[in-house]
Design a protein around this motif. Structure first.
Motif, PDB file in Angstrom:
ATOM      1  N   TYR A  55       0.830  -1.199   0.000  1.00 56.44           N
ATOM      2  CA  TYR A  55       0.000   0.000   0.000  1.00 56.44           C
ATOM      3  C   TYR A  55       0.871   1.258   0.000  1.00 56.44           C
ATOM      4  O   TYR A  55       0.590   2.222  -0.717  1.00 56.44           O
ATOM      5  N   MET A  56       1.923   1.248   0.798  1.00 55.69           N
ATOM      6  CA  MET A  56       2.794   2.421   0.870  1.00 55.69           C
ATOM      7  C   MET A  56       3.447   2.704  -0.477  1.00 55.69           C
ATOM      8  O   MET A  56       3.591   3.859  -0.884  1.00 55.69           O
ATOM      9  N   ARG A  57       3.837   1.644  -1.189  1.00 60.94           N
ATOM     10  CA  ARG A  57       4.445   1.834  -2.516  1.00 60.94           C
ATOM     11  C   ARG A  57       3.419   2.361  -3.517  1.00 60.94           C
ATOM     12  O   ARG A  57       3.650   3.356  -4.206  1.00 60.94           O
ATOM     13  N   LYS A  58       2.277   1.673  -3.584  1.00 60.05           N
ATOM     14  CA  LYS A  58       1.294   1.938  -4.633  1.00 60.05           C
ATOM     15  C   LYS A  58       0.479   3.189  -4.367  1.00 60.05           C
ATOM     16  O   LYS A  58       0.247   3.999  -5.274  1.00 60.05           O
ATOM     17  N   ASN A  59       0.008   3.376  -3.149  1.00 62.35           N
ATOM     18  CA  ASN A  59      -0.935   4.441  -2.856  1.00 62.35           C
ATOM     19  C   ASN A  59      -0.297   5.700  -2.282  1.00 62.35           C
ATOM     20  O   ASN A  59      -0.821   6.800  -2.451  1.00 62.35           O
ATOM     21  N   LEU A  60       0.815   5.538  -1.583  1.00 63.47           N
ATOM     22  CA  LEU A  60       1.462   6.698  -0.979  1.00 63.47           C
ATOM     23  C   LEU A  60       2.689   7.148  -1.744  1.00 63.47           C
ATOM     24  O   LEU A  60       3.289   8.165  -1.426  1.00 63.47           O
ATOM     25  N   GLY A  61       3.073   6.375  -2.761  1.00 62.05           N
ATOM     26  CA  GLY A  61       4.223   6.754  -3.572  1.00 62.05           C
ATOM     27  C   GLY A  61       5.554   6.593  -2.872  1.00 62.05           C
ATOM     28  O   GLY A  61       6.548   7.214  -3.262  1.00 62.05           O
TER      29      GLY A  61
END
Length: 333
Positions: A55-61
């Motif tokens: 989630y941190m990679r995909k949604n928070l960049g």
């Protein structure tokens, strides 16, 4: 002021961010054990950590990279964790804003991208139960060509002159327009273009994107004119974005409990004034505005509970509309 603790998923993201920043290539299982200690939760699971990292990679960049040689994670570029300073109350406010914007997301790519961007700033609503109890009512959905809108954004981003066919009820003989696209004005899902005439920069006006056809981006650039911002000093009315060249003083009488309560519920103009006549069950609203067309539509929405008093020409237009409605009523069986 004491800041409230963010919700559990937010808190985990902050801890993961801190561990990756402070440790030297922490391994997956090192992060897992540290989280169990910090969260005081021995049952915190591997799948949950994997989902959080994803989630941190995909949604928070977050530029989280795994180095197989060092068996650990690191940031491949500088990264400021977007949620580190937000309280739960602030996160809920972001969620409400997203719901308001998402109301028009299906019809408008600008709203859709904005809603997605806000959504990337916080986790799913299942961790914020209060957001499930806040909804935005559906309304009419504006219809327009999304390719036209995308082309407008491209032209504005590169300051390129455009031309298009504009189908206006008021100016049927002026179809081809060559303009400098200055601003997009958003109004309840509707999109309007504020643009200056290429040959006369003082002639600047709003165009309804719904009425724009055959849009072309020309191979000419421009510099924004002095009056490129959508502002008119004399405008007082709050009846949408459309503005006209001259302001008028309006006076309208409202009758009945429902209509009078509705008038008191909103600010219709920045200079409005209310006169009360309790014995007659009447309220007179006085204000100035140049937006006479939407005011006329708004006035008719009150039916027999509203009567215009000034200006005279506006009263005559209203009488003509009422006369035509009365004729239509007589036609009905």
């Amino acid at each position: 002021m004491t800041r409230k603790k963010t919700n559990p998923q937010m808190h985990r993201f902050q801890l993961i961010d801190r561990i990756i920043c402070e440790e030297d290539y922490p391994s997956f299982y090192f992060i897992l054990e540290e989280l169990r200690k910090l969260l005081k939760d021995e049952k915190f699971s591997e799948p949950t950590l994997r989902r959080d990292l994803r989630y941190m990679r995909k949604n928070l960049g977050a530029p989280i990279v795994y180095d197989s040689k060092k068996d650990g994670y690191y940031y491949s570029a500088p990264f400021n964790f977007p949620l580190s300073s937000l309280t739960e109350e602030e996160i809920i406010l972001l969620g409400i804003i997203q719901k308001l914007i998402a109301k028009y997301a299906d019809a408008n790519p600008i709203y859709k991208k904005a809603a997605s961007l806000i959504g990337s700033l916080y986790p799913s609503t299942q961790h914020i139960p209060l957001l499930d109890r806040i909804v935005v009512a559906r309304g009419p959905m504006p219809i327009f060509n999304q390719d036209i809108l995308n082309t407008l954004l491209h032209a504005m981003g590169s300051n390129r002159v455009i031309d298009f066919i504009y189908r206006s009820f008021w100016e049927p003989n002026q179809s081809l327009r060559t303009v400098l696209p200055c601003q997009l004005v958003l109004d309840n899902g509707q999109v309007l273009l504020y643009a200056a005439d290429e040959k006369n920069h003082d002639h600047i006006r709003l165009y309804d994107v719904h009425k724009i056809y055959e849009l072309q981006v020309l191979n000419r650039t421009f510099t924004l004119p002095k009056n490129w911002q959508f502002v008119e000093a004399f405008e007082q009315g709050r009846f949408g974005p459309f503005q006209y060249d001259e302001s008028y003083d309006f006076k309208i009488a409202f009758y009945g409990r429902v209509a009078r309560k509705r008038i008191h519920r909103y600010t219709w103009s920045d200079d409005q004034y209310l006169d009360e006549f309790p014995q007659e069950e009447k309220t007179i609203l006085s204000f100035s505005s140049s937006q006479w067309i939407p005011i006329q539509e708004w006035l008719l929405s009150f039916g027999s509970d509203a009567i215009p008093l000034e200006p005279d020409w506006f009263v005559q237009d209203w009488k003509e509309s009422v006369r035509k409605m009365a004729e239509n009523a007589r036609i009905l069986p």
